[in-house]
Design a protein around this motif. Structure first.
Motif, PDB file in Angstrom:
ATOM      1  N   VAL A  65      38.434  41.894  29.465  1.00 38.30           N
ATOM      2  CA  VAL A  65      37.927  40.917  30.436  1.00 38.30           C
ATOM      3  C   VAL A  65      38.597  41.153  31.790  1.00 38.30           C
ATOM      4  O   VAL A  65      37.980  41.037  32.842  1.00 38.30           O
ATOM      5  CB  VAL A  65      38.167  39.469  29.948  1.00 38.30           C
ATOM      6  CG1 VAL A  65      37.791  38.479  31.028  1.00 38.30           C
ATOM      7  CG2 VAL A  65      37.363  39.196  28.694  1.00 38.30           C
ATOM      8  N   ALA A  66      39.866  41.551  31.763  1.00 36.91           N
ATOM      9  CA  ALA A  66      40.581  41.825  33.012  1.00 36.91           C
ATOM     10  C   ALA A  66      40.127  43.130  33.648  1.00 36.91           C
ATOM     11  O   ALA A  66      40.581  43.477  34.732  1.00 36.91           O
ATOM     12  CB  ALA A  66      42.079  41.869  32.750  1.00 36.91           C
ATOM     13  N   THR A  78      31.926  39.404  35.336  1.00 38.35           N
ATOM     14  CA  THR A  78      32.975  38.459  35.695  1.00 38.35           C
ATOM     15  C   THR A  78      32.804  38.002  37.121  1.00 38.35           C
ATOM     16  O   THR A  78      32.227  38.702  37.955  1.00 38.35           O
ATOM     17  CB  THR A  78      34.369  39.094  35.581  1.00 38.35           C
ATOM     18  OG1 THR A  78      34.406  40.239  36.431  1.00 38.35           O
ATOM     19  CG2 THR A  78      34.691  39.482  34.166  1.00 38.35           C
ATOM     20  N   GLN A  79      33.351  36.814  37.381  1.00 38.78           N
ATOM     21  CA  GLN A  79      33.380  36.301  38.736  1.00 38.78           C
ATOM     22  C   GLN A  79      34.684  36.742  39.366  1.00 38.78           C
ATOM     23  O   GLN A  79      35.751  36.431  38.831  1.00 38.78           O
ATOM     24  CB  GLN A  79      33.341  34.779  38.666  1.00 38.78           C
ATOM     25  CG  GLN A  79      33.668  34.130  39.982  1.00 38.78           C
ATOM     26  CD  GLN A  79      32.705  33.018  40.265  1.00 38.78           C
ATOM     27  OE1 GLN A  79      32.654  32.022  39.557  1.00 38.78           O
ATOM     28  NE2 GLN A  79      31.915  33.209  41.276  1.00 38.78           N
ATOM     29  N   GLN A  81      37.874  38.907  40.326  1.00 34.13           N
ATOM     30  CA  GLN A  81      38.670  39.810  39.518  1.00 34.13           C
ATOM     31  C   GLN A  81      39.598  39.031  38.600  1.00 34.13           C
ATOM     32  O   GLN A  81      40.595  38.494  39.045  1.00 34.13           O
ATOM     33  CB  GLN A  81      39.484  40.731  40.448  1.00 34.13           C
ATOM     34  CG  GLN A  81      40.315  41.726  39.717  1.00 34.13           C
ATOM     35  CD  GLN A  81      39.461  42.673  38.915  1.00 34.13           C
ATOM     36  OE1 GLN A  81      38.866  43.595  39.452  1.00 34.13           O
ATOM     37  NE2 GLN A  81      39.371  42.434  37.613  1.00 34.13           N
ATOM     38  N   PRO A  82      39.252  38.945  37.319  1.00 34.20           N
ATOM     39  CA  PRO A  82      40.167  38.246  36.407  1.00 34.20           C
ATOM     40  C   PRO A  82      41.513  38.960  36.358  1.00 34.20           C
ATOM     41  O   PRO A  82      41.560  40.179  36.477  1.00 34.20           O
ATOM     42  CB  PRO A  82      39.465  38.342  35.050  1.00 34.20           C
ATOM     43  CG  PRO A  82      38.051  38.661  35.365  1.00 34.20           C
ATOM     44  CD  PRO A  82      38.075  39.446  36.630  1.00 34.20           C
ATOM     45  N   LEU A  84      45.509  39.285  34.482  1.00 27.48           N
ATOM     46  CA  LEU A  84      46.443  38.921  33.423  1.00 27.48           C
ATOM     47  C   LEU A  84      47.683  38.333  34.055  1.00 27.48           C
ATOM     48  O   LEU A  84      48.138  38.826  35.083  1.00 27.48           O
ATOM     49  CB  LEU A  84      46.853  40.163  32.639  1.00 27.48           C
ATOM     50  CG  LEU A  84      45.888  40.737  31.631  1.00 27.48           C
ATOM     51  CD1 LEU A  84      46.446  42.034  31.103  1.00 27.48           C
ATOM     52  CD2 LEU A  84      45.681  39.768  30.496  1.00 27.48           C
TER      53      LEU A  84
END
Lengths: 240, 318
Positions: A65-66, A78-79, A81-82, A84
């Motif tokens: 997801v990141a 994704t909205q 930039q995810p 960590l």
């Protein structure tokens, strides 16, 4: 699908993603299929816990997801930039805490000015200097709790659209755990969506309103955190 | 309300009473999800930016690059008693060893004027290139945890390693200046030529580091092979002998002579000797030397950057 106006805004859409690792062992290359076809939609304002036994693919899913581990198959939207929550890998034990704060901040993408502005706040939050001038000593001289506190403080100095936390809550003494819990709540308020991987199920039910249960790389259950944790605990309870 | 999308096949009711899974409005199909993503402006995660955007990202991370390089340089000697004094002692001791072996024991110095400055300059300039190449092979493979934890243009790592080697070379150059003065080579205007020579070599080295980083991230075995490649490269680069001397005899075929003269390592070494040593006159430089030096720098620097960028999204994978 509900009307667009009152539908929650999605922040992460995982569409049947598969993640494979290549592992070199001896002369052979083996492929490990860590996540096998997971689909979910995360929305703005949600805090989602990821639970499951060791090696079930939780951390791998977060990294995907990141955007740090591209999925082998499937789509991931994704909205923004995810990110960590974690900066450990950028820090160097042979350097002083002082320099690690700067290095870690820059590694997370803060500008020089932002690092300078937040420096004192990070040091104070970590409490590293509470018992003397430890921040000017190399990090290898810190106790493990002290180092963990400084790492968390650096990592938590930045707010994100989509924030992912991997077992970060269990560090430090009781006082620091209280402070970090409060900071996580703040980050959650600032962030659109928070993901949390934890083995402490109380933390998951307390901080999250929704949970995903992963088992052997597949999504076993997705629902309100309380229900999912209850089901997971019932499942893992030794049978008599 | 959340969307539950576990395929029924994956929810074998555990032995317990089925947990109240949130009722699914309708299992979203792949096209629904893609449309949903498009409607809310969500983008594919982990896609590679365009080359200009990538260059801007890297420029935006310049403070991280220099901080990372300096941090590694400092950490290197942080456990030693003498600490950072080793930055300058290491090159000085290196030079002393080479002087003892080649100058005193083997007496190579009788053939070449100003042998010690000639040798030490060669060793330092060569070490800059060889250690940057070696560092490049480790830039990604040695930082997988970092690559898998944080977002930044991956080129930051090989570039930071190259910057670290440049910082190290600057310490060596300070030691070299002392050695030169000891052997009667005093500062003069031509020493300024060392700056463009060093700039070109740095660009060349950075390109090599980027290329090696990509190669080694796909084939880690390259790291085992590099010491042999580098040793061969060193022996043909005239670090301890003079390429010009050998070429003066007619035994060397023309093609080999041209190859030896265009060898980038030899070119950068000779340029530095020309800048710093009196007796190393322009007559001892290969033809079109600045042109060759610039060509190698641009070709490797720009080419290496593009080559590295092309695999950006694959780094840290497996």
């Amino acid at each position: 699908m509900a009307e667009k106006s009152d539908a929650p805004t999605p922040t992460v859409i995982a569409d049947d993603i598969h993640i494979t690792y290549k592992v070199q062992s001896g002369g052979r290359t083996r492929e490990v299929h860590a996540v096998k076809g997971v689909t979910f939609v995360a929305h703005k304002g949600e805090a989602i816990g990821l639970i499951g036994s060791n090696g079930s693919g939780k951390s791998t899913l977060l990294k995907a997801v990141a955007g740090l581990l591209p999925p082998a198959r499937g789509h991931l939207y994704t909205q923004g930039q995810p990110s960590l929550l974690g900066v450990n890998a950028a820090l160097m034990n042979d350097l002083t805490g002082e320099r690690n704060v700067v290095l870690g901040g820059l590694a997370m993408g803060l500008s020089h000015r932002q690092v300078r502005e937040r420096y004192q706040q990070i040091v104070d939050f970590s409490g590293v200097d509470d018992k003397g001038d430890f921040i000017t000593l190399p990090m290898r001289t810190y106790s493990s709790g002290m180092a963990a506190r400084l790492r968390f403080s650096i990592a938590a100095a930045k707010s994100h659209d989509v924030l992912m936390i991997d077992e970060a809550l269990a560090t430090g003494d009781a006082a620091f755990q209280r402070r970090s819990k409060a900071r996580i709540a703040e980050l959650r308020a600032e962030a659109g969506t928070v993901f949390l991987v934890s083995h402490n199920y109380r933390t998951v039910t307390e901080t999250c309103d929704r949970a995903l249960w992963l088992e052997a790389g597949t999504l076993r259950m997705d629902g309100p955190a309380k229900d999912v944790v209850a089901a997971y605990e019932a499942h893992t309870k030794p049978k008599k | 309300m959340t969307l539950t999308s576990t395929p029924p096949a994956h929810t074998p009711a555990p032995t317990e009473p089925a947990a109240p899974t949130v009722p699914t409005p309708s299992a979203p199909s792949a096209t629904d999800l893609a449309a949903l993503a498009a409607r809310h402006g969500l983008t594919a995660s982990g896609a590679r930016p365009s080359l200009p955007a990538y260059t801007r990202l890297l420029w935006g991370r310049r403070h991280f690059v220099t901080a990372f390089a300096t941090a590694r340089l400092t950490a290197q000697y942080s456990r030693a008693r003498l600490g950072q004094l080793w930055q300058i002692m290491t090159p000085l001791l290196n030079a002393a060893v080479y002087y003892f072996i080649f100058g005193v024991l083997l007496r190579t110095k009788d053939d070449i004027a100003d042998f010690v400055p000639f040798l030490v300059t060669g060793v330092f300039v060569w070490t800059f290139t060889s250690s940057t190449v070696l560092a490049g092979t480790r830039a990604l493979t040695g930082n997988l945890a970092l690559v898998r934890a944080l977002h930044f243009p991956r080129a930051s790592l090989p570039v930071a390693y190259a910057v670290q080697q440049l910082q190290q070379l600057l310490f060596s150059m300070a030691a070299l200046a002392v050695i030169l003065c000891c052997f009667g080579q005093f500062p003069r205007p031509s020493w300024l030529l060392a700056l463009p020579a060093l700039a070109l070599q740095s660009l060349f080295n950075t390109g090599l580091a980027l290329i090696m980083a990509r190669l080694a991230s796909r084939t880690p075995d390259i790291a085992q092979l590099m010491p042999f490649v580098l040793r061969t490269w060193m022996y043909v680069s005239g670090v301890m002998w003079s390429v010009g001397h050998v070429l003066r005899s007619d035994r060397v075929p023309h093609l080999v002579a041209v190859a030896l003269q265009c060898n980038p390592a030899a070119v950068y070494i000779d340029l530095m000797r020309f800048a710093l040593i009196d007796s190393f006159t322009a007559a001892r430089l290969p033809p079109h030397v600045w042109l060759v030096a610039t060509g190698w720098a641009l070709l490797t620097g720009v080419g290496g950057f593009i080559y590295f960028w092309q695999a950006e999204e694959t780094y840290g994978r497996g």
